[in-house]
Design a protein around this motif. Structure first.
Motif, PDB file in Angstrom:
ATOM      1  N   ASN A   1       0.908  -1.158  -0.142  1.00 25.04           N
ATOM      2  CA  ASN A   1       0.048   0.021  -0.060  1.00 25.04           C
ATOM      3  C   ASN A   1       1.130   1.156   0.100  1.00 25.04           C
ATOM      4  O   ASN A   1       1.703   1.520   0.819  1.00 25.04           O
ATOM      5  N   PRO A   2       0.656   2.266  -1.054  1.00 21.05           N
ATOM      6  CA  PRO A   2       1.424   3.131  -0.770  1.00 21.05           C
ATOM      7  C   PRO A   2       1.303   4.271   0.128  1.00 21.05           C
ATOM      8  O   PRO A   2       2.224   5.124   0.393  1.00 21.05           O
TER       9      PRO A   2
ATOM     10  N   PRO B   1       2.580   1.727   4.517  1.00 23.97           N
ATOM     11  CA  PRO B   1       3.300   0.740   3.925  1.00 23.97           C
ATOM     12  C   PRO B   1       3.202  -0.733   4.626  1.00 23.97           C
ATOM     13  O   PRO B   1       4.058  -1.621   4.414  1.00 23.97           O
TER      14      PRO B   1
END
Length: 143
Positions: free
Chosen positions: A114-115, A118
């Motif tokens: 997940n950007p 993290p």
């Protein structure tokens, strides 16, 4: 034809008729995939071989993202092979299994960090059934 009881957010689902809901075909295969991936290997003392090592790939792991993604992908594919072996055993014991619930091929396994946060990874699994239907499963795993 085999079936399973419908599970939603970890609970059995009761239908409008008051009975436990059953699932079949593609829905059953998707649930089978989710169950094996979220069950830690060895969690069932009667079937210690069932489950995946997926949680050990993520939880408390200091490795680089690329390494974690490769290891997790490998463990997901191994769990999918276990499902195929279980399905072969079902058919060998004369249990009727529909073509829509038989895993024919793994189309893709994708693990993405997940950007925004993290600590979380999204897992996308796409498989092809013997009935030539696609079954897709998505789940999130946190560190």
């Amino acid at each position: 034809m085999s079936f399973d009881l419908r599970i939603k957010q970890g609970d059995l689902v009761i239908g409008s008729d008051g009975d436990l809901e059953k699932i079949e075909d593609n829905e059953k295969l998707a649930q089978d995939i989710l169950k094996i991936l979220v069950t830690p290997m060895g969690a069932n003392p009667f079937h210690a071989w069932y489950g995946s090592l997926l949680s050990s790939s993520f939880v408390g792991n200091p490795f680089e993202e690329e390494f974690i993604v490769k290891i997790a992908g490998s463990q997901i594919r191994s769990a999918l092979e276990t499902i195929q072996n279980l399905q072969r055993a079902q058919m060998a014991s004369s249990q009727k299994v529909t073509a829509s619930e038989l895993l024919a091929a793994v189309r893709s396994v994708k693990v993405v960090r997940n950007p925004v946060d993290p600590r979380f990874f999204s897992i996308f699994v796409s498989v092809l059934t013997k009935a030539l239907n696609s079954t897709n499963v998505t789940l999130k795993v946190g560190l």
